[in-house]
Design a protein around this motif. Structure first.
Motif, PDB file in Angstrom:
ATOM      1  N   ASP A   1      79.159  66.291  12.503  1.00  0.00           N
ATOM      2  CA  ASP A   1      79.972  66.813  11.392  1.00  0.00           C
ATOM      3  C   ASP A   1      79.518  68.179  10.893  1.00  0.00           C
ATOM      4  O   ASP A   1      79.413  68.417   9.697  1.00  0.00           O
ATOM      5  N   TYR A   2      79.228  69.105  11.771  1.00  0.00           N
ATOM      6  CA  TYR A   2      78.867  70.440  11.301  1.00  0.00           C
ATOM      7  C   TYR A   2      79.654  71.522  12.048  1.00  0.00           C
ATOM      8  O   TYR A   2      79.282  72.685  12.027  1.00  0.00           O
ATOM      9  N   GLY A   3      80.717  71.118  12.704  1.00  0.00           N
ATOM     10  CA  GLY A   3      81.525  72.106  13.419  1.00  0.00           C
ATOM     11  C   GLY A   3      82.158  73.103  12.469  1.00  0.00           C
ATOM     12  O   GLY A   3      82.398  72.802  11.299  1.00  0.00           O
ATOM     13  N   LYS A   4      82.388  74.295  12.953  1.00  0.00           N
ATOM     14  CA  LYS A   4      83.073  75.352  12.205  1.00  0.00           C
ATOM     15  C   LYS A   4      82.332  75.775  10.936  1.00  0.00           C
ATOM     16  O   LYS A   4      82.942  76.265   9.990  1.00  0.00           O
ATOM     17  N   GLN A   5      81.045  75.561  10.880  1.00  0.00           N
ATOM     18  CA  GLN A   5      80.257  76.058   9.752  1.00  0.00           C
ATOM     19  C   GLN A   5      79.708  77.441  10.099  1.00  0.00           C
ATOM     20  O   GLN A   5      79.613  77.803  11.272  1.00  0.00           O
TER      21      GLN A   5
ATOM     22  N   ALA B   1      79.916  89.487  10.875  1.00  0.00           N
ATOM     23  CA  ALA B   1      80.729  88.614  10.015  1.00  0.00           C
ATOM     24  C   ALA B   1      79.937  87.356   9.718  1.00  0.00           C
ATOM     25  O   ALA B   1      80.209  86.280  10.239  1.00  0.00           O
ATOM     26  N   ARG B   2      78.977  87.500   8.858  1.00  0.00           N
ATOM     27  CA  ARG B   2      77.997  86.430   8.651  1.00  0.00           C
ATOM     28  C   ARG B   2      78.582  85.162   8.056  1.00  0.00           C
ATOM     29  O   ARG B   2      78.032  84.087   8.230  1.00  0.00           O
ATOM     30  N   ALA B   3      79.687  85.292   7.329  1.00  0.00           N
ATOM     31  CA  ALA B   3      80.244  84.111   6.666  1.00  0.00           C
ATOM     32  C   ALA B   3      81.376  83.483   7.473  1.00  0.00           C
ATOM     33  O   ALA B   3      82.172  82.729   6.948  1.00  0.00           O
ATOM     34  N   THR B   4      81.428  83.787   8.764  1.00  0.00           N
ATOM     35  CA  THR B   4      82.433  83.143   9.616  1.00  0.00           C
ATOM     36  C   THR B   4      81.742  82.111  10.507  1.00  0.00           C
ATOM     37  O   THR B   4      80.515  82.058  10.588  1.00  0.00           O
ATOM     38  N   ALA B   5      82.567  81.298  11.169  1.00  0.00           N
ATOM     39  CA  ALA B   5      82.017  80.156  11.908  1.00  0.00           C
ATOM     40  C   ALA B   5      81.049  80.602  13.002  1.00  0.00           C
ATOM     41  O   ALA B   5      81.269  81.601  13.690  1.00  0.00           O
ATOM     42  N   ALA B   6      79.978  79.830  13.137  1.00  0.00           N
ATOM     43  CA  ALA B   6      78.985  80.122  14.170  1.00  0.00           C
ATOM     44  C   ALA B   6      79.491  79.681  15.534  1.00  0.00           C
ATOM     45  O   ALA B   6      80.328  78.785  15.639  1.00  0.00           O
ATOM     46  N   LYS B   7      78.987  80.328  16.553  1.00  0.00           N
ATOM     47  CA  LYS B   7      79.304  79.899  17.919  1.00  0.00           C
ATOM     48  C   LYS B   7      78.042  80.003  18.767  1.00  0.00           C
ATOM     49  O   LYS B   7      77.072  80.661  18.375  1.00  0.00           O
ATOM     50  N   GLU B   8      78.091  79.372  19.906  1.00  0.00           N
ATOM     51  CA  GLU B   8      76.917  79.343  20.780  1.00  0.00           C
ATOM     52  C   GLU B   8      76.584  80.749  21.250  1.00  0.00           C
ATOM     53  O   GLU B   8      77.457  81.469  21.728  1.00  0.00           O
TER      54      GLU B   8
ATOM     55  N   ALA C   1      86.585  81.264   3.629  1.00  0.00           N
ATOM     56  CA  ALA C   1      86.793  79.811   3.589  1.00  0.00           C
ATOM     57  C   ALA C   1      86.104  79.108   4.749  1.00  0.00           C
ATOM     58  O   ALA C   1      86.718  78.376   5.530  1.00  0.00           O
ATOM     59  N   VAL C   2      84.832  79.358   4.887  1.00  0.00           N
ATOM     60  CA  VAL C   2      84.023  78.699   5.918  1.00  0.00           C
ATOM     61  C   VAL C   2      82.783  78.131   5.242  1.00  0.00           C
ATOM     62  O   VAL C   2      82.102  78.834   4.494  1.00  0.00           O
ATOM     63  N   GLU C   3      82.500  76.862   5.525  1.00  0.00           N
ATOM     64  CA  GLU C   3      81.371  76.200   4.877  1.00  0.00           C
ATOM     65  C   GLU C   3      80.050  76.717   5.450  1.00  0.00           C
ATOM     66  O   GLU C   3      79.833  76.694   6.668  1.00  0.00           O
ATOM     67  N   PRO C   4      79.127  77.159   4.601  1.00  0.00           N
ATOM     68  CA  PRO C   4      77.806  77.559   5.098  1.00  0.00           C
ATOM     69  C   PRO C   4      76.998  76.337   5.541  1.00  0.00           C
ATOM     70  O   PRO C   4      77.094  75.276   4.924  1.00  0.00           O
ATOM     71  N   VAL C   5      76.216  76.511   6.572  1.00  0.00           N
ATOM     72  CA  VAL C   5      75.433  75.382   7.091  1.00  0.00           C
ATOM     73  C   VAL C   5      74.263  75.033   6.166  1.00  0.00           C
ATOM     74  O   VAL C   5      73.790  73.895   6.164  1.00  0.00           O
ATOM     75  N   GLU C   6      73.817  75.984   5.365  1.00  0.00           N
ATOM     76  CA  GLU C   6      72.675  75.713   4.494  1.00  0.00           C
ATOM     77  C   GLU C   6      73.027  74.632   3.474  1.00  0.00           C
ATOM     78  O   GLU C   6      74.168  74.559   3.002  1.00  0.00           O
ATOM     79  N   PRO C   7      72.052  73.800   3.102  1.00  0.00           N
ATOM     80  CA  PRO C   7      72.343  72.626   2.271  1.00  0.00           C
ATOM     81  C   PRO C   7      72.569  72.914   0.795  1.00  0.00           C
ATOM     82  O   PRO C   7      73.076  72.058   0.074  1.00  0.00           O
ATOM     83  N   ASN C   8      72.232  74.115   0.320  1.00  0.00           N
ATOM     84  CA  ASN C   8      72.256  74.374  -1.124  1.00  0.00           C
ATOM     85  C   ASN C   8      73.350  75.338  -1.560  1.00  0.00           C
ATOM     86  O   ASN C   8      73.319  75.817  -2.696  1.00  0.00           O
ATOM     87  N   VAL C   9      74.299  75.624  -0.701  1.00  0.00           N
ATOM     88  CA  VAL C   9      75.478  76.406  -1.083  1.00  0.00           C
ATOM     89  C   VAL C   9      76.689  75.789  -0.394  1.00  0.00           C
ATOM     90  O   VAL C   9      76.560  75.192   0.686  1.00  0.00           O
ATOM     91  N   THR C  10      77.848  75.935  -1.031  1.00  0.00           N
ATOM     92  CA  THR C  10      79.045  75.314  -0.459  1.00  0.00           C
ATOM     93  C   THR C  10      80.292  76.034  -0.948  1.00  0.00           C
ATOM     94  O   THR C  10      80.258  76.738  -1.981  1.00  0.00           O
ATOM     95  N   ILE C  11      81.380  75.838  -0.220  1.00  0.00           N
ATOM     96  CA  ILE C  11      82.678  76.321  -0.709  1.00  0.00           C
ATOM     97  C   ILE C  11      83.469  75.161  -1.304  1.00  0.00           C
ATOM     98  O   ILE C  11      84.601  75.344  -1.745  1.00  0.00           O
TER      99      ILE C  11
END
Lengths: 158, 397
Positions: free
Chosen positions: A49-53, A126-133, B198-208
């Motif tokens: 459950d961490y896709g598209k983060q 674009a640091r706030a966009t989804a990560a990729k491999e 509108a992308v959720e950050p992976v870090e545990p202490n911030v969120t959208i």
């Protein structure tokens, strides 16, 4: 870096870890070395459950590509830097890094079932966009070449 | 300048009770200390460790009297430099000093006066040679000018208060925590930090996500806390409103992860937002869970440390069962020393909170409890089986 590539003689099991050192330029990363260390690793983060983060994480996967271990990290690829501002109310400021390059280290448990390590990161521009491999490396003795901009270090291959 | 400008003298464990292979290892490196100043470095390192270990959650009880700080070995690597201090370029208004130091510490990186960095490759090589089991490397720079920096090797100066920079950077590097502040270059400076993508950050202490039912730290939010807890009325700027709820209330406060709006932090204040505050509850939980496997179990007098592994044969990395068992044992231990009225008040508060839950929340909570009980039941059977097999050879088993 003065690390030995000790994959071939790496015994695996509880209490053992692999420290992998990657170099990066922008969002292109490649394995520089790996070292077996007798040490404990921090516990895994959730493996689902961490896709598209957005952000940065790495995964240890088995031969069937199932995630065995996963840890998120805070920006080891430094495309920007945090600096103290000296203002007690707003104590930090940030500054861009032109032509980001450097190294980062990750630590994974040396599990018997481990087959590969995969690193995911958001684009450097674009640091706030989804990560990729961005790189995948094989932990098997013959190694596999990846197709994502990085490469594995092949050992024992002619 | 560099490694020819000093010497790696040696390494001393200044905190911690276990072998490097069984603990979380913090390595401290000195830069800009001459050989004659090594005693000062030792004092500075002790002061930093004292500050760190009195910071929650490092000071929190973890297990049978052990604290989370007991999970950590601190290794002081003594590295002398030819000269004292750090480079202080005139381009940033500095003195122009350019001392010869082992790790090449310098201010004015990227044109920022207080951005103090060392040579990361040299620092990593020294740490790797001295303490191969390192989890975190920090460089302490002998200068009274306030500064520091983050990244793979965290750096901070010896100016008053600069050790807080070290603890904040540790939050990033060691525990993967995000910045909770709502600006990038600065409030009133940024023009492109209005709304978080509108992308959720992976870090545990911030969120959208400010939805009570789905936010990732939802289990810490009281039913009476409004959600979102604050909203920024002007996304073109940092939100200057005071907190509408008491300090340490967990909720969803708008403004985080370098954006004024559409990103939320768990508490109004946190060390990941501003220095000289405690870590928020979410960050404390992350730090505790990271350190938990490294907490020594030796403090049960009649048991040796390895007995836990022999009894459970678990995988610390992925098995949640022993975590639940240990938490239950800790609750029982704490209950024993408390008065009946205190326990009654606590239970009453818990029942009140349950009473305030809607049906959906209650169902979720009950499912969690049921899942936990199933895991505990499985753990109990596993323990009983192991004891029956005679594997628990310790006299206290």
């Amino acid at each position: 870096m003065a690390y030995a590539d000790s994959r071939a003689e790496t015994p695996r099991g509880p209490g053992r870890a692999l420290r992998l050192i990657f170099s990066y330029k922008g969002n292109r990363a490649r394995l520089e070395s790996q070292q077996a260390v007798e040490m404990m690793v921090p516990p895994s983060h959730p493996t689902h459950d961490y896709g598209k983060q957005s952000g940065f994480w790495f995964e240890l996967r088995d031969a069937k590509d199932r995630v065995l271990y996963r840890r998120a990290m805070h920006d080891p690829i430094q495309t920007e830097m945090e600096a103290p501002s000296g203002d007690p109310k707003r104590p930090f400021t940030r500054v861009p890094v032109q032509d980001p390059q450097g190294t980062f280290a990750i630590l994974v448990p040396a599990l018997e079932a481990a087959h590969s390590v995969l690193v995911c990161a958001s684009p450097s521009d674009a640091r706030a966009t989804a990560a990729k491999e961005i790189v995948r490396v094989s932990l098997t003795p013959d190694g596999d070449k990846d197709d994502t901009g990085g490469r594995t270090r092949k050992k024992g291959k002619k | 300048m560099g490694t020819s400008d000093g010497t790696v003298i040696g390494t001393t464990k200044i905190a911690g009770s276990g072998p490097a292979a069984a603990r979380w290892n913090l390595v401290l490196l000195s830069d800009g200390y001459r050989a004659s100043e090594m005693a000062q470095y030792a004092t500075d390192a002790d002061n930093f460790v004292a500050h760190l270990f009195t910071t929650p959650p490092f000071s929190d009880n973890a297990f049978f009297g052990a604290r989370y700080s007991d999970a950590i070995n601190v290794w002081r690597v003594d590295v002398s430099s030819t000269d004292s201090g750090a480079d202080d370029p005139v381009t940033c208004g500095g003195t122009g000093a350019s001392p010869a130091t082992y790790f090449d510490a310098s201010f004015c990186n990227r044109g920022i006066k207080r951005l103090l960095l060392v040579n990361n490759t040299t620092a990593t090589n020294v740490a790797n040679a001295q303490v191969p089991q390192w989890h975190m490397i920090m460089a302490m720079v002998n200068t009274p000018i306030y500064g520091g920096g983050g990244g793979a090797v965290a750096t901070f100066s010896m100016a008053p208060g600069a050790n807080e920079i070290g603890v904040h950077e540790m939050g990033h590097t060691a525990f993967g925590l995000a910045d909770e502040y709502e600006y990038w270059a600065g409030c009133g400076v940024d023009t492109n930090r209005n709304n978080h993508p509108a992308v959720e950050p992976v870090e545990p202490n911030v969120t959208i996500d400010s939805n009570r039912a789905t936010i990732k730290w939802g289990s810490l939010i009281d039913a009476a806390t409004p959600m979102p807890t604050t909203s920024n009325p002007n996304c073109a700027n940092c939100d200057s409103q005071p907190s509408p709820v008491p300090a340490a209330t967990v909720g969803a406060f708008e403004g985080a992860h370098y954006y004024h709006c559409d990103a939320f932090r768990p508490e109004y204040d946190c060390k990941m937002r501003a220095l000289n505050h405690d870590f928020c509850a979410v960050c404390r939980g992350v730090i505790r869970s990271t350190l938990w496997p490294f907490v020594p179990k030796r403090r049960i007098p009649e048991w040796d440390e390895g007995i836990w592994d022999r009894i459970f044969e678990f995988d610390w990395v992925s098995d949640p069962v022993p975590w639940d068992v240990f938490r239950l044992l800790e609750v029982l231990r704490r209950s024993r020393g408390r008065s009946q009225p205190a326990l009654r008040d606590e239970l009453s508060e818990l029942l009140t909170r349950i009473d305030q839950m809607d049906v959906g929340q209650l169902r979720t909570t009950l499912l969690r409890v049921k899942a936990s009980m199933a895991r505990l039941d499985a753990a109990s059977k596993m323990i009983e089986a192991k004891i029956a097999e005679g594997l628990s050879a310790g006299p206290g088993a």
